[in-house]
Structures are given as structure tokens and as C-alpha cells.
Design a protein around this motif. Structure first.
Motif, PDB file in Angstrom:
ATOM      1  N   GLU A  68      10.254  66.757  -7.012  1.00  0.00           N
ATOM      2  CA  GLU A  68       9.500  66.514  -7.068  1.00  0.00           C
ATOM      3  C   GLU A  68       8.971  65.341  -5.800  1.00  0.00           C
ATOM      4  OE1 GLU A  68       4.891  67.630  -8.275  1.00  0.00           O
ATOM      5  OE2 GLU A  68       6.924  68.628  -7.502  1.00  0.00           O
ATOM      6  N   VAL A  69       9.739  64.437  -5.153  1.00  0.00           N
ATOM      7  CA  VAL A  69       9.281  63.066  -4.339  1.00  0.00           C
ATOM      8  C   VAL A  69       8.742  63.949  -3.031  1.00  0.00           C
ATOM      9  CG1 VAL A  69       9.651  61.109  -3.651  1.00  0.00           C
ATOM     10  CG2 VAL A  69       9.471  61.506  -5.732  1.00  0.00           C
ATOM     11  N   ASN A  70      10.083  64.613  -2.751  1.00  0.00           N
ATOM     12  CA  ASN A  70      10.567  65.424  -1.464  1.00  0.00           C
ATOM     13  C   ASN A  70       9.326  66.176  -1.018  1.00  0.00           C
ATOM     14  OD1 ASN A  70      12.282  66.198   0.696  1.00  0.00           O
ATOM     15  ND2 ASN A  70      11.751  67.689  -0.083  1.00  0.00           N
ATOM     16  N   ARG A  71       8.371  67.143  -2.107  1.00  0.00           N
ATOM     17  CA  ARG A  71       7.257  68.050  -1.796  1.00  0.00           C
ATOM     18  C   ARG A  71       6.151  66.808  -1.614  1.00  0.00           C
ATOM     19  NH1 ARG A  71       3.776  70.475  -4.404  1.00  0.00           N
ATOM     20  NH2 ARG A  71       3.885  68.639  -6.315  1.00  0.00           N
ATOM     21  N   LEU A  72       6.204  66.289  -2.330  1.00  0.00           N
ATOM     22  CA  LEU A  72       5.246  65.425  -2.203  1.00  0.00           C
ATOM     23  C   LEU A  72       4.545  64.681  -0.744  1.00  0.00           C
ATOM     24  CD1 LEU A  72       4.579  64.534  -5.725  1.00  0.00           C
ATOM     25  CD2 LEU A  72       3.222  66.026  -4.517  1.00  0.00           C
ATOM     26  N   LEU A  76      11.058  56.795 -10.604  1.00  0.00           N
ATOM     27  CA  LEU A  76      11.056  58.746 -10.018  1.00  0.00           C
ATOM     28  C   LEU A  76       9.485  58.617 -10.745  1.00  0.00           C
ATOM     29  CD1 LEU A  76      14.389  59.989 -10.165  1.00  0.00           C
ATOM     30  CD2 LEU A  76      12.989  59.640  -8.367  1.00  0.00           C
ATOM     31  N   GLN A  77       9.577  58.836 -11.625  1.00  0.00           N
ATOM     32  CA  GLN A  77       8.074  59.023 -12.267  1.00  0.00           C
ATOM     33  C   GLN A  77       6.955  58.119 -11.314  1.00  0.00           C
ATOM     34  OE1 GLN A  77       8.843  58.205 -16.586  1.00  0.00           O
ATOM     35  NE2 GLN A  77       8.949  60.057 -16.330  1.00  0.00           N
ATOM     36  N   ALA A  78       7.464  56.709 -11.566  1.00  0.00           N
ATOM     37  CA  ALA A  78       6.271  55.630 -10.361  1.00  0.00           C
ATOM     38  C   ALA A  78       6.074  55.929  -9.546  1.00  0.00           C
ATOM     39  CB  ALA A  78       7.060  54.429 -10.670  1.00  0.00           C
ATOM     40  N   ALA A  79       7.261  56.655  -8.555  1.00  0.00           N
ATOM     41  CA  ALA A  79       7.250  57.374  -6.962  1.00  0.00           C
ATOM     42  C   ALA A  79       6.068  58.048  -7.208  1.00  0.00           C
ATOM     43  CB  ALA A  79       8.128  57.682  -5.945  1.00  0.00           C
ATOM     44  N   ILE A  80       6.482  59.783  -8.316  1.00  0.00           N
ATOM     45  CA  ILE A  80       5.630  61.074  -8.173  1.00  0.00           C
ATOM     46  C   ILE A  80       4.150  60.764  -8.036  1.00  0.00           C
ATOM     47  CG2 ILE A  80       5.417  62.628  -9.974  1.00  0.00           C
ATOM     48  CD1 ILE A  80       8.417  62.873  -9.485  1.00  0.00           C
ATOM     49  N   LYS A  81       3.961  59.882  -9.516  1.00  0.00           N
ATOM     50  CA  LYS A  81       2.525  59.332  -9.687  1.00  0.00           C
ATOM     51  C   LYS A  81       1.604  58.883  -8.251  1.00  0.00           C
ATOM     52  CE  LYS A  81       2.702  58.373 -14.951  1.00  0.00           C
ATOM     53  NZ  LYS A  81       2.768  57.630 -15.876  1.00  0.00           N
ATOM     54  N   SER A  82       2.572  57.898  -7.889  1.00  0.00           N
ATOM     55  CA  SER A  82       1.693  56.551  -7.210  1.00  0.00           C
ATOM     56  C   SER A  82       1.482  58.525  -5.638  1.00  0.00           C
ATOM     57  CB  SER A  82       2.907  56.142  -6.391  1.00  0.00           C
ATOM     58  OG  SER A  82       1.995  55.794  -5.030  1.00  0.00           O
ATOM     59  N   TYR A  83       2.381  59.138  -5.108  1.00  0.00           N
ATOM     60  CA  TYR A  83       1.740  60.198  -3.821  1.00  0.00           C
ATOM     61  C   TYR A  83       0.771  60.912  -4.537  1.00  0.00           C
ATOM     62  CZ  TYR A  83       6.203  60.303  -1.314  1.00  0.00           C
ATOM     63  OH  TYR A  83       7.623  59.125  -0.394  1.00  0.00           O
ATOM     64  N   GLU A  84       0.753  61.663  -6.230  1.00  0.00           N
ATOM     65  CA  GLU A  84      -0.202  62.692  -7.170  1.00  0.00           C
ATOM     66  C   GLU A  84      -1.451  61.467  -6.243  1.00  0.00           C
ATOM     67  OE1 GLU A  84       2.015  64.946  -9.988  1.00  0.00           O
ATOM     68  OE2 GLU A  84       1.467  62.790 -10.003  1.00  0.00           O
ATOM     69  N   LYS A  85      -1.935  60.286  -6.900  1.00  0.00           N
ATOM     70  CA  LYS A  85      -2.689  59.715  -6.284  1.00  0.00           C
ATOM     71  C   LYS A  85      -3.962  59.713  -5.484  1.00  0.00           C
ATOM     72  CE  LYS A  85      -4.442  54.646  -7.528  1.00  0.00           C
ATOM     73  NZ  LYS A  85      -3.658  53.488  -7.556  1.00  0.00           N
ATOM     74  N   HIS A  86      -2.707  59.748  -4.645  1.00  0.00           N
ATOM     75  CA  HIS A  86      -3.275  58.980  -2.919  1.00  0.00           C
ATOM     76  C   HIS A  86      -3.249  60.161  -2.384  1.00  0.00           C
ATOM     77  CE1 HIS A  86      -2.534  54.300  -3.347  1.00  0.00           C
ATOM     78  NE2 HIS A  86      -1.491  54.801  -3.666  1.00  0.00           N
ATOM     79  N   LEU A  87      -2.879  61.335  -3.172  1.00  0.00           N
ATOM     80  CA  LEU A  87      -2.796  63.116  -2.260  1.00  0.00           C
ATOM     81  C   LEU A  87      -4.241  63.405  -2.095  1.00  0.00           C
ATOM     82  CD1 LEU A  87       1.256  64.356  -1.977  1.00  0.00           C
ATOM     83  CD2 LEU A  87      -0.685  63.956   0.085  1.00  0.00           C
TER      84      LEU A  87
END
Length: 225
Positions: free
Chosen positions: A17-21, A188-199
């Protein structure tokens, strides 16, 4: 398999998911570079600007590339401000106010600008008037561009800012290591949330920016025909 995967079996999915974001973020960045260069070309051709084209820094970080776009957009705004000031100086106050009136027909605004644009630029075409009307004093300059700059600045100062744009090709684990140096669940969850928020913000801002510049280039083509 990373050691933490035995404790957190969902980690491989989270890495994906991090990779995709991350790829989505790169796509948005790449699009912003292309659109900014498209606008630069229009301004250089029709308003006599001498703006430099920008290139994505493949060995740079997300922040470095955000900063490149921010600087380019700010220089574009500076050039447009010069044209706006010149129009204000050359036009009668009532005519200048009509340029700012959203109810005024665009064809009328172009006719107003054509009265003085050649004096400002030395030599100008009807396309130059169309560009000036679409950009000078409009929501494109004051709203859409400012929003894009704000979003890019936020991304640059977030935990994503230090990530290299080229790490995607090096493998998922390299991306995770670059983010936080670990692959535990909470990180990992923190990274995903950060990507999603900024995207969410970045996609919205970049789409508006892209649409606005597309409208400018369309107006230019209509004047050239």
C-alpha cells in the motif's frame, strides 16, 4: 520476509500500500511539472516572458521536487503581476474594473486588453490578450496557484519530504527504510495515513491547476485559428 512480519502478518500488504501511494504521489508530481512547463511555454510565446522550464530531479527528494515547482509557480505569478500592473496603469479605471468583474463577458475583456497589450509588450497578438484575460487577476493566479503552492509546501515538510523520488525502483523495503527506518505495524500505518492525507489535497489541487492551464491553452488556440 522481515522479522516483524512474523508478529504482524499484515505488514507485507501495508508495504504494498505504501508502494502504491508513493507511485500516486510521483504521478501527481510529474503531472505538475508537465503542466507548469506547458504554462511556461504559453507565457514565453505570447507574453514575452523568459521563464525557464523545469525538470523533475530523479535523484532528489520529494521536498526538493516540490520546491522546484513552488519556485516556478511563484516566478510565473511574478510575471503575471507585472502584466497586471501594466494593464492597471494603461487602462482607465472603469475598464480595468471590468477586467476584474466575473460577470463581464470574456470576449469583452479580450477586446479591452487588446487596446493596450501591444503597448505593454511591444508587439502582441490576440492570443496574448486571451492569455492575459485568463490569467491576470483571475482565480488561476490568486487561488488555484496559491493552493497548489500551499499543498506542495505541506508535503515537503511532512515525513514524506525526505523520501527520494527514485526509491520506488529500488524495492518496497527501501522505501519503508527511507521513511522511518523500520517496518513495524504502527510505523507503516503512520506512513499510509500520511500519504493518504496529502494525496487527497494534492490530487484536488493538481487537477484544478491542470484544468485551468488546459483552459488557457484552449483559449490561445481559439484566438490563433
Amino acid at each position: 520476509m522481515a522479522q516483524s512480519d512474523f508478529l504482524y502478518p499484515e505488514n507485507p500488504r501495508r508495504r504494498q500500500e505504501v508502494n502504491r501511494l508513493h507511485q500516486q504521489l510521483l504521478d501527481c508530481l510529474s503531472d505538475s511539472f508537465q503542466v507548469t512547463n506547458k504554462l511556461t511555454g504559453v507565457l514565453n510565446t505570447h507574453l514575452g516572458c523568459r521563464l525557464a522550464f523545469i525538470e523533475m530531479k530523479r535523484d532528489g527528494t520529494i521536498k526538493e521536487n516540490c520546491d522546484i515547482i513552488i519556485q516556478a509557480v511563484m516566478k510565473i505569478q511574478e510575471e503575471l503581476q507585472k502584466v497586471d500592473t501594466a494593464l492597471k496603469d494603461r487602462l482607465e479605471p472603469t475598464l480595468y474594473r471590468r477586467l476584474q468583474d466575473i460577470k463581464e463577458r470574456e470576449t469583452e475583456k479580450i477586446a479591452i486588453v487588446q487596446r493596450v497589450i501591444s503597448v505593454i509588450l511591444g508587439e502582441a497578438t490576440s492570443a496574448a490578450s486571451a492569455v492575459a484575460v485568463k490569467l491576470v487577476g483571475s482565480d488561476v493566479t490568486s487561488g488555484i496557484m496559491n493552493k497548489l503552492v500551499t499543498v506542495l509546501a505541506r508535503i515537503g515538510t511532512s515525513l514524506l519530504g525526505s523520501i527520494g523520488v527514485a526509491v520506488l525502483g529500488l524495492g518496497i523495503d527501501i522505501i519503508i527504510h527511507a521513511i522511518l527506518g523500520a517496518v513495524e505495524r504502527t510505523q507503516l500505518q503512520a506512513a499510509i495515513k500520511s500519504y493518504e492525507k496529502h494525496l487527497v489535497e494534492f490530487k484536488a489541487a493538481s487537477e484544478r491547476y491542470h484544468d485551468a492551464i488546459t483552459e488557457v491553452t484552449r483559449a490561445v488556440k481559439c484566438q490563433i485559428r
